[in-house]
Motif scaffolding. Structure first.
Motif, PDB file in Angstrom:
ATOM      1  N   LEU A 182       0.828  -1.201   0.000  1.00 58.10           N
ATOM      2  CA  LEU A 182       0.000   0.000   0.000  1.00 58.10           C
ATOM      3  C   LEU A 182       0.864   1.253   0.000  1.00 58.10           C
ATOM      4  CD1 LEU A 182      -2.895   1.173   0.223  1.00 58.10           C
ATOM      5  CD2 LEU A 182      -2.619   1.093   2.718  1.00 58.10           C
ATOM      6  N   ALA A 183       1.988   1.196   0.725  1.00 60.42           N
ATOM      7  CA  ALA A 183       2.891   2.334   0.843  1.00 60.42           C
ATOM      8  C   ALA A 183       4.212   1.845   1.397  1.00 60.42           C
ATOM      9  CB  ALA A 183       2.302   3.410   1.764  1.00 60.42           C
ATOM     10  N   PHE A 184       5.258   2.664   1.195  1.00 62.74           N
ATOM     11  CA  PHE A 184       6.574   2.344   1.744  1.00 62.74           C
ATOM     12  C   PHE A 184       7.214   3.604   2.299  1.00 62.74           C
ATOM     13  CE2 PHE A 184      11.180   1.980   1.548  1.00 62.74           C
ATOM     14  CZ  PHE A 184      11.394   0.791   2.230  1.00 62.74           C
ATOM     15  N   PHE A 185       7.841   3.473   3.481  1.00 61.76           N
ATOM     16  CA  PHE A 185       8.543   4.579   4.130  1.00 61.76           C
ATOM     17  C   PHE A 185       9.986   4.169   4.419  1.00 61.76           C
ATOM     18  CE2 PHE A 185       4.097   4.996   5.261  1.00 61.76           C
ATOM     19  CZ  PHE A 185       3.842   6.367   5.216  1.00 61.76           C
ATOM     20  N   GLU A 186      10.910   5.100   4.245  1.00 65.81           N
ATOM     21  CA  GLU A 186      12.294   4.856   4.671  1.00 65.81           C
ATOM     22  C   GLU A 186      12.785   6.043   5.482  1.00 65.81           C
ATOM     23  OE1 GLU A 186      16.757   3.556   3.083  1.00 65.81           O
ATOM     24  OE2 GLU A 186      15.134   3.798   1.630  1.00 65.81           O
ATOM     25  N   LEU A 187      13.387   5.751   6.632  1.00 64.65           N
ATOM     26  CA  LEU A 187      14.077   6.762   7.437  1.00 64.65           C
ATOM     27  C   LEU A 187      15.562   6.568   7.222  1.00 64.65           C
ATOM     28  CD1 LEU A 187      13.443   7.886  11.072  1.00 64.65           C
ATOM     29  CD2 LEU A 187      15.701   7.039  10.449  1.00 64.65           C
ATOM     30  N   HIS A 188      16.294   7.671   7.053  1.00 66.73           N
ATOM     31  CA  HIS A 188      17.730   7.588   6.790  1.00 66.73           C
ATOM     32  C   HIS A 188      18.411   8.819   7.370  1.00 66.73           C
ATOM     33  CE1 HIS A 188      21.459   6.689   4.591  1.00 66.73           C
ATOM     34  NE2 HIS A 188      20.919   5.511   4.294  1.00 66.73           N
ATOM     35  N   ILE A 189      19.681   8.682   7.709  1.00 64.88           N
ATOM     36  CA  ILE A 189      20.429   9.874   8.101  1.00 64.88           C
ATOM     37  C   ILE A 189      20.625  10.738   6.857  1.00 64.88           C
ATOM     38  CG2 ILE A 189      21.575   8.674   9.993  1.00 64.88           C
ATOM     39  CD1 ILE A 189      24.131   8.623   8.263  1.00 64.88           C
ATOM     40  N   GLU A 190      20.748  12.046   7.059  1.00 65.02           N
ATOM     41  CA  GLU A 190      20.765  12.946   5.911  1.00 65.02           C
ATOM     42  C   GLU A 190      22.013  12.791   5.056  1.00 65.02           C
ATOM     43  OE1 GLU A 190      21.178  17.630   4.705  1.00 65.02           O
ATOM     44  OE2 GLU A 190      20.929  17.112   6.821  1.00 65.02           O
TER      45      GLU A 190
END
Length: 415
Positions: A182-190
């Protein structure tokens, strides 16, 4: 978000590969697969479904309570590293995902849609000179068969590494379809200084820069450096030097559009002190989220090449290695993340990403979003890489709220 647990999760992963300078947890290495095994066991201990596919992606699934067959809301990143790496690139996104799952359990929150935390294999190009391997195979952008011949500096092929690596199920097809997500999220350091300079806690990424790459060969005439008069020379290296500066000039001209241009390698031949170079080869990397701006840089380089041919009597050949389109993140998911940050009074800024991430591949399957947390002094791919646990927690909280919003809390669920 539990700061102590977040730190503990970092410790679980970063105990593997912590020898010598920095972390060395290369794709499919014993260290990387041991970390995957530790996460596999952690998932089992918490009652989450877990599997590892044939390319080495780890998928931790928390089932939903809605009707059967609903697509999953997915999130994740990677834990493989470059040589002598820090402990936050990729890992921060995996830790945030684990903390989100823990919080859902702690608060007895059940979602209608299933949730999947995906730890993608071989995101870094450090070992096989190909990045985002796991997500590319999952999204059908390549296949295992097409990449098995890729070789590391020890002469080991990717196919051999897969056969040797533990925690891989060769029978589990990595390829997924768009009706599964349905959706995808990614958190990452800048991996940059925008957040630190702006004093904002979260970066909401509008798009991911894509590379346009060129291999350029400048042909001149090799001759003796002592007996060839200056006016009679066809110096390929001198011409290449002008081209290097032309690339820099073009990049500066397009800087307002966020475009960058780099000459990464330059090789002159025959390579003797007393011989005027007859050939020079250089590689050019142009990146940006504005396709038109990238093409302006390309045209400037072609004009500079034509000038060299006319004014210096050189021959210049240009090979386009790739011209990838920028990847736009989902406006709808961006709005959901922004609303979540506003409700919690967490400061944020909208910004592009100059670096590539797994999310750019998953965006071909479903709406996708990327959010950044600050990295101290913008340092990344280095032992000094650092992000505060407090910033990881803030990013995880914003992503938690967005995931719960999209996955829909079931009636009667706590939290």
């Amino acid at each position: 978000m539990d700061h102590m647990r977040i730190q503990h999760l970092f410790n679980i992963i970063n105990q593997f590969g912590a020898q010598g300078i920095g972390l060395n947890r290369l794709a499919y290495s014993k260290e990387e697969r041991s970390a995957i095994q530790a996460l596999y066991e952690l998932a089992q201990e918490n009652g989450w479904n877990v599997r590892v596919d044939a390319i080495g992606n780890l998928i931790i699934r928390r089932e939903g309570v809605g009707e059967k067959g609903l697509p999953a809301v997915a999130f994740g990143s990677h834990i493989d590293t470059v040589y002598e790496a820090g402990g936050y690139d990729g890992v921060a996104g995996v830790v945030a995902g684990l903390e989100i799952l823990h919080n859902l359990d702690d608060n007895e929150v059940r979602t209608k849609h299933p949730l999947e935390l995906i730890v993608f294999a071989c995101e870094e190009s450090a070992r096989f000179n190909k990045a985002t391997v796991g997500s590319q195979v999952m999204c059908g952008k390549t296949s295992i068969e097409k990449i098995t011949s890729l070789t590391d500096k020890e002469g080991i092929t990717l196919g051999q590494a897969l056969e040797k690596a533990e925690m891989i199920d060769p029978s589990l097809d990595p390829k997924r379809s768009n009706d599964e997500f349905l959706a995808f999220f990614e958190l990452h350091i800048e991996q940059g200084l925008v957040l630190e300079a702006s004093g904002r806690s979260i970066g909401l990424v509008t798009g991911i820069a894509a590379p346009t790459r060129m291999a350029v060969t400048v042909h001149g005439q090799a001759s003796h450096s002592g007996s060839t008069k200056m006016g009679d020379r066809k110096d390929a290296l001198a011409g290449a030097a002008e081209l290097v500066l032309a690339v820099e000039t073009a990049g500066r001209m397009e800087a307002p559009a966020g475009t960058v241009a780099t000459v990464g390698t330059l090789q002159a031949s025959p390579g003797a002190m007393n011989v005027i170079p007859g050939k020079a080869e250089l590689t050019i990397d142009i990146r940006g989220t504005d396709a038109a701006s990238k093409q302006k840089v390309v045209q400037h380089i072609k004009q500079a090449a034509a000038y060299l041919e006319t004014q210096r009597g050189l021959s210049v050949s240009i090979e386009m290695l790739c011209d990838d389109p920028p990847i736009k993140m989902s406006d709808d998911l961006l709005d959901i993340l922004a609303d979540a940050a506003k409700r919690r009074s967490i400061s944020f800024i909208e910004m592009p990403s100059g670096a590539g991430h797994d999310v750019m591949n998953v965006a071909s399957l479903c709406p996708a979003a990327l959010l950044f947390i600050p990295s101290e002094k913008g340092i990344s791919h280095h032992p000094d890489e650092f992000s505060r646990i407090e910033d990881v927690a803030l990013g995880a909280q914003v992503m938690y709220d967005a995931i719960v919003s999209v996955a829909k809390v079931a009636e009667g669920s706590e939290g």
